[in-house]
Design an enzyme around this catalytic site. Structure first.
Site, mmCIF file in Angstrom:
data_model
loop_
_atom_site.group_PDB
_atom_site.id
_atom_site.type_symbol
_atom_site.label_atom_id
_atom_site.label_comp_id
_atom_site.label_asym_id
_atom_site.label_seq_id
_atom_site.Cartn_x
_atom_site.Cartn_y
_atom_site.Cartn_z
ATOM 1 N N ASP A 140 0.866 -1.176 0.000
ATOM 2 C CA ASP A 140 0.000 0.000 0.000
ATOM 3 C C ASP A 140 0.904 1.227 0.000
ATOM 4 O OD1 ASP A 140 -2.487 1.487 0.279
ATOM 5 O OD2 ASP A 140 -1.879 1.876 2.343
ATOM 6 N N SER A 141 0.298 2.387 -0.218
ATOM 7 C CA SER A 141 1.069 3.626 -0.186
ATOM 8 C C SER A 141 1.550 3.962 1.222
ATOM 9 C CB SER A 141 0.216 4.779 -0.715
ATOM 10 O OG SER A 141 -0.929 4.961 0.095
ATOM 11 N N CYS A 181 -4.257 -1.330 -2.008
ATOM 12 C CA CYS A 181 -4.325 0.106 -2.257
ATOM 13 C C CYS A 181 -5.324 0.310 -3.382
ATOM 14 C CB CYS A 181 -2.942 0.634 -2.656
ATOM 15 S SG CYS A 181 -2.925 2.353 -3.216
ATOM 16 N N GLU A 194 -2.683 8.827 8.208
ATOM 17 C CA GLU A 194 -1.226 8.695 8.259
ATOM 18 C C GLU A 194 -0.625 9.471 9.432
ATOM 19 O OE1 GLU A 194 1.132 7.013 6.449
ATOM 20 O OE2 GLU A 194 -0.391 5.919 5.337
ATOM 21 N N CYS A 245 -10.661 3.425 -0.136
ATOM 22 C CA CYS A 245 -9.243 3.600 0.194
ATOM 23 C C CYS A 245 -8.998 2.785 1.446
ATOM 24 C CB CYS A 245 -8.917 5.073 0.431
ATOM 25 S SG CYS A 245 -7.214 5.373 0.982
ATOM 26 N N HIS A 301 -7.067 3.199 3.792
ATOM 27 C CA HIS A 301 -6.882 4.002 5.000
ATOM 28 C C HIS A 301 -8.218 4.273 5.719
ATOM 29 C CE1 HIS A 301 -3.025 4.915 3.093
ATOM 30 N NE2 HIS A 301 -2.619 5.471 4.212
#
Length: 266
Positions: free
Chosen positions: A23-24, A86, A159, A190, A192
């Site tokens: 993932d990012s 992702c 994040e 997403c 996240h």
């Protein structure tokens, strides 16, 4: 691509036919944890591209390059399958990665399979994911009404570990105010975003929230053998390992073996 080999820097015994997940940043940990529950006998490699997060605001060709680089790195560490945890990379790079000769799984189709139970479905995600129309096309093909909105501020909020902060509520209210009143389900497009689930549910009670972690894990478990591993995970990050380990802990993930990867190694 060079033949896949295990990283000899690793302490302890080699992993057993690990599944590579990337993932990012930390968002893909939601998918990793679901995979570990679904496949307790598999070992995993997780790559968080924390030096280059977020992906959603970057040009598509750059995201494709990042996904290709990370996939190649994971294969060189011994990965026998890849899970693109992702949404941005899944929407832009999955077709490229399927040429690598190993099983490759994205997170979009499993979430759509859950969402088609509802007639009016919303999609929130990064700018790149929403602009790709990867979710919208699939849902519209099943004759679903679709509302979609890019919600890029959610990624840095997670994040930075701010999902319980007042700023998260202000941003969430701003985004959800645009959603139709008769929306039945909302795809968290997403990886996240699941960390914001309690907040989103509180702001829109009765709205069915769909994230890709559990359905993706079920799809992988149906396709791959149970494995002979010990459930071990090696975490690779392109950013600061200690910051990653601390944020993972706040997310409830114990990341013991975290290794820094310089971008030149990809």
């Amino acid at each position: 691509m060079e033949p896949a080999t295990m990283d000899t820097r690793a302490p302890g015994p080699p992993l057993s036919e690990p599944i590579g997940v990337f993932d990012s940043g930390v968002g893909g940990l939601t998918v990793l944890e679901a995979l570990r529950r679904a496949l307790p006998g598999r070992d995993f490699l997780y790559f968080g591209d924390t030096a280059r997060v977020p992906y959603g605001s970057k040009p598509p060709e750059l995201v494709r390059r990042f996904a290709w680089e990370i996939s190649g790195f994971l294969l060189r560490q011994g990965a026998v399958a890849l899970v693109v945890a992702c949404n941005t990379a899944s929407s832009l790079a999955l077709a490229d990665l399927e040429r690598l000769g190993v099983p490759v799984f994205g997170v979009i189709d499993p979430a759509v399979a859950e969402a088609v139970r509802y007639r009016h479905v919303g999609v929130i995600g990064t700018r790149a994911t929403v602009a790709s129309r990867a979710y919208q096309r699939r849902l519209e093909a099943d004759d679903r009404r679709v509302w979609a909105l890019a919600t890029p501020l959610f990624v840095p909020i997670v994040e930075e570990g701010l999902w319980n902060d007042g700023v998260a509520e202000l941003v969430a209210r701003h985004y959800l105010d645009a959603a139709p009143a008769d929306l039945e389900a909302l795809i968290l497009g997403c990886t996240h975003y699941p960390y914001l689930k309690p907040l989103l549910q509180r702001l829109r009670p009765g709205l069915h929230l769909i994230d890709s972690a559990e359905p993706t894990a079920r799809a992988v478990a149906r396709s791959l053998p149970t494995g002979q591993g010990e459930g071990r995970v090696v975490h690779y990050v392109s950013g600061d390992p200690e910051a990653y380990r601390a944020l993972a802990a706040r997310l409830g993930v114990r990341a013991e073996d975290v290794r820094k990867v310089e971008l030149g190694e990809l």
